[in-house]
Design a protein around this motif. Structure first.
Motif: not given
Length: 321
Positions: A122-126, A132-137, A171-176
């Motif tokens: 859960i922590p990692l997925t959240v 992802v949502l922050a980038e889209f927003a 950051v999102a790409d690297i983490l994923i």
């Protein structure tokens, strides 16, 4: 998207935009071929995977139309009209939104894989979903605010927001990519063919994540170093196309990757029976999840094949339960 910092001499830097559109067009052609291949070879896929592919192609097409209109407007429609170069055309602002849609779909798909491969961490997925949502927003906010502006000089007011979009995306790409690499590597079973399959999945994960990250970093650096030019768009225009091609390549490679793992199913079944009879533990305590991951994968293949449906491996919807 990336914004400029000051009035942009478009007559000197529109060439960068043209190069970006040409490169994006080539990648768009590749994504069209991959989309055609997918719908011809994976007709029995579940509806949400088909919907994902259809939506990605639709947004990809819309984005390509918008960036092509941008370059056509400045280079062809207003050829010989220098006064038009200082004004913003609506298509270059709206394309940010569709690039955001592509990123949301693809990164959301990858977030689901992280969720399943991490045994529902859960922590990692959240954290991944939040990025992802922050980038889209940020992309939506940039589009809404920029549509009210008239000149390139005014667009410099959104410099902070445009940088945020790029940083969050990186950051999102690297983490994923890092999370998928870690969990896939930990899922090795000890069987040669299965490990080859997982190695192929790792290669797909690292290569696709690397390309989108490099493109986003290049776009960000271009803003900071050459903010008065349009050099950044040569990179930014291609980000969405890299996202779409990465997910399509992963989906279309399922049969070949699955074949690598199925070759040693008999070996795995024999080993399990031997372990059961001898009472020995098949795996060491340091890798408690590897065996269950492989077993579930094999069962998933067999159950889906019995219903004459296409299998969905970890390369597609993260079916490593």
């Amino acid at each position: 998207m990336s914004a400029s910092q000051s009035p942009i001499p478009l007559d000197n830097t529109m060439g960068a935009s043209l190069i970006g559109v040409i490169c994006a067009s080539v990648l768009y052609g590749v994504s069209c071929v991959q989309t055609w291949y997918y719908f011809n070879h994976y007709r029995n896929d579940v509806w949400y995977i088909k919907s994902l592919v259809g939506a990605v192609w639709l947004f990809d097409t819309t984005h390509q139309i918008l960036i092509s209109h941008t370059v056509y407007y400045y280079i062809v429609t207003n050829y010989g009209n220098p006064n038009s170069l200082g004004h913003l055309v609506w298509s270059i602002l709206l394309e940010v939104l569709f690039n955001g849609f592509i990123g949301l779909l693809v990164q959301g798909f990858l977030a689901l894989r992280v969720w399943r491969l991490s045994n529902e961490n859960i922590p990692l997925t959240v954290t991944v979903v939040a990025l992802v949502l922050a980038e889209f927003a940020s992309s939506v906010a940039f589009t809404v605010k920029s549509m009210r502006l008239q000149t390139w000089g005014e667009l410099g007011q959104l410099k902070g927001l445009s940088i945020t979009v790029n940083i969050v995306g990186v950051v999102a790409d690297i983490l994923i990519a890092g999370a998928l690499f870690f969990f896939l590597h930990r899922s090795r079973t000890g069987f040669k063919k299965s490990d080859t399959m997982i190695s192929r999945l790792i290669l797909f994960t690292v290569s696709t994540g690397f390309l989108t990250t490099i493109c986003a970093v290049a776009s960000l650096v271009s803003i900071l170093v050459w903010g008065h030019t349009l050099i950044y768009v040569a990179f930014y225009f291609g980000i969405g196309r890299l996202y779409s091609n990465s997910v399509l390549a992963t989906l279309n490679a399922r049969k070949s990757i699955r074949g690598l793992g199925e070759e040693d199913t008999d070996e795995l079944s024999f080993s399990l029976q031997s372990f059961s009879k001898s009472g020995s533990k098949p795996m060491t305590s340091s890798r408690p999840t590897n065996l269950s991951i492989k077993i579930d994968t094999m069962q998933d293949y067999e159950s889906r094949d019995s219903r004459q449906q296409e299998p969905e491996s970890a390369a597609t919807d993260g079916s490593f339960h």
